[in-house]
Design a protein around this motif. Structure first.
Motif, PDB file in Angstrom:
ATOM      1  N   PRO A 122     -34.362 -53.723 -69.609  1.00 57.66           N
ATOM      2  CA  PRO A 122     -34.855 -53.336 -68.293  1.00 57.66           C
ATOM      3  C   PRO A 122     -35.576 -51.996 -68.355  1.00 57.66           C
ATOM      4  O   PRO A 122     -35.142 -51.080 -69.055  1.00 57.66           O
ATOM      5  CB  PRO A 122     -33.577 -53.244 -67.458  1.00 57.66           C
ATOM      6  N   ILE A 141     -36.594 -48.685 -66.509  1.00 59.81           N
ATOM      7  CA  ILE A 141     -36.202 -47.834 -65.391  1.00 59.81           C
ATOM      8  C   ILE A 141     -37.219 -46.707 -65.258  1.00 59.81           C
ATOM      9  O   ILE A 141     -37.626 -46.097 -66.242  1.00 59.81           O
ATOM     10  CB  ILE A 141     -34.789 -47.269 -65.617  1.00 59.81           C
ATOM     11  N   TYR A 171     -36.329 -49.510 -60.656  1.00 56.61           N
ATOM     12  CA  TYR A 171     -36.689 -50.433 -61.735  1.00 56.61           C
ATOM     13  C   TYR A 171     -38.147 -50.854 -61.599  1.00 56.61           C
ATOM     14  O   TYR A 171     -38.623 -51.113 -60.497  1.00 56.61           O
ATOM     15  CB  TYR A 171     -35.795 -51.674 -61.693  1.00 56.61           C
ATOM     16  N   SER A 215     -35.649 -57.185 -61.544  1.00 55.32           N
ATOM     17  CA  SER A 215     -35.165 -56.639 -62.807  1.00 55.32           C
ATOM     18  C   SER A 215     -33.890 -57.352 -63.240  1.00 55.32           C
ATOM     19  O   SER A 215     -33.047 -57.714 -62.412  1.00 55.32           O
ATOM     20  CB  SER A 215     -34.887 -55.136 -62.674  1.00 55.32           C
TER      21      SER A 215
END
Length: 211
Positions: free
Chosen positions: A6, A8, A77, A83
């Protein structure tokens, strides 16, 4: 974050983007906007929070709870609520049978632990928490407290958001708990989650646009 994990956003981008979105897209909720911005930006700027960020939003349909969650996720995100680090649970959809509560507890705890192990900044959203079995709510509580580690996993940088829609009509309210506050005992599982959260009136209905 490299690879397929993911992504960020940088902390400065989180603060700037969330502030702009709350100011420009969420109308009629000035007090709530300020609380949310300070809680989220402060938490994301903290390299070593002592406990997860816990937000609890309460109010009837139209007070903007889901829209606020969308704005928060979008600014943390890169893929927003899409996400892989954002996990949404509906009490009526994911936990429909009270007789299966023990199974739900085990599955939910394992899901939380495994996803936080993969991404310490995971976000867990619980819709209709007022409709969740009390013992299932109890199973979440250990992850909301001050722990360096729990079962070998640190939850201090995670985010938990609880939404509920009261049956009675009237002004919506938002309750929020920033990461440094301690829990206060209450009369029941839902009340215990809410008792330590400062309450602020929201003007209902909320106005917003997706822009």
């Amino acid at each position: 974050m490299p690879g397929n994990g993911p992504r960020i956003r940088a902390r400065a981008a989180v603060a700037h983007g969330l502030k702009a979105d709350l100011d420009n897209k969420l109308f009629g909720q000035h007090i709530a906007s300020d609380i949310i911005f300070k809680a989220v930006s402060g938490f994301m700027n903290n390299d070593n929070p002592t406990k997860p960020l816990v937000l609890s939003l309460h109010g009837p349909t139209g007070t903007g709870k889901s829209f606020v969650i969308q704005l928060i996720a979008k600014n943390i995100y890169e893929k927003g609520k899409s996400s892989q680090s954002v996990h949404v649970f509906s009490a009526t959809h994911h936990f429909p049978h009270p007789s299966e509560t023990l199974t739900y507890k085990s599955q939910l705890q394992e899901w939380i632990k495994s996803n936080v192990s993969s991404c310490e900044r995971s976000m867990f959203i619980f819709n209709n928490i007022d409709k969740m079995p009390p013992s299932l709510i109890d199973s979440i509580k250990p992850y909301l407290n001050h722990h360096v580690q729990l079962d070998g996993v640190s939850f201090q940088k995670s985010i938990f958001i609880f939404l509920s829609s009261p049956a009675k009509t009237g002004d919506g309210t938002i309750l929020e708990n920033t990461w440094e506050k301690d829990a206060t005992p209450g009369s029941g599982p839902i009340q215990q989650l809410a008792n330590n959260l400062p309450q602020h009136n929201m003007e209902a209905p909320v106005g917003h646009h997706s822009g």
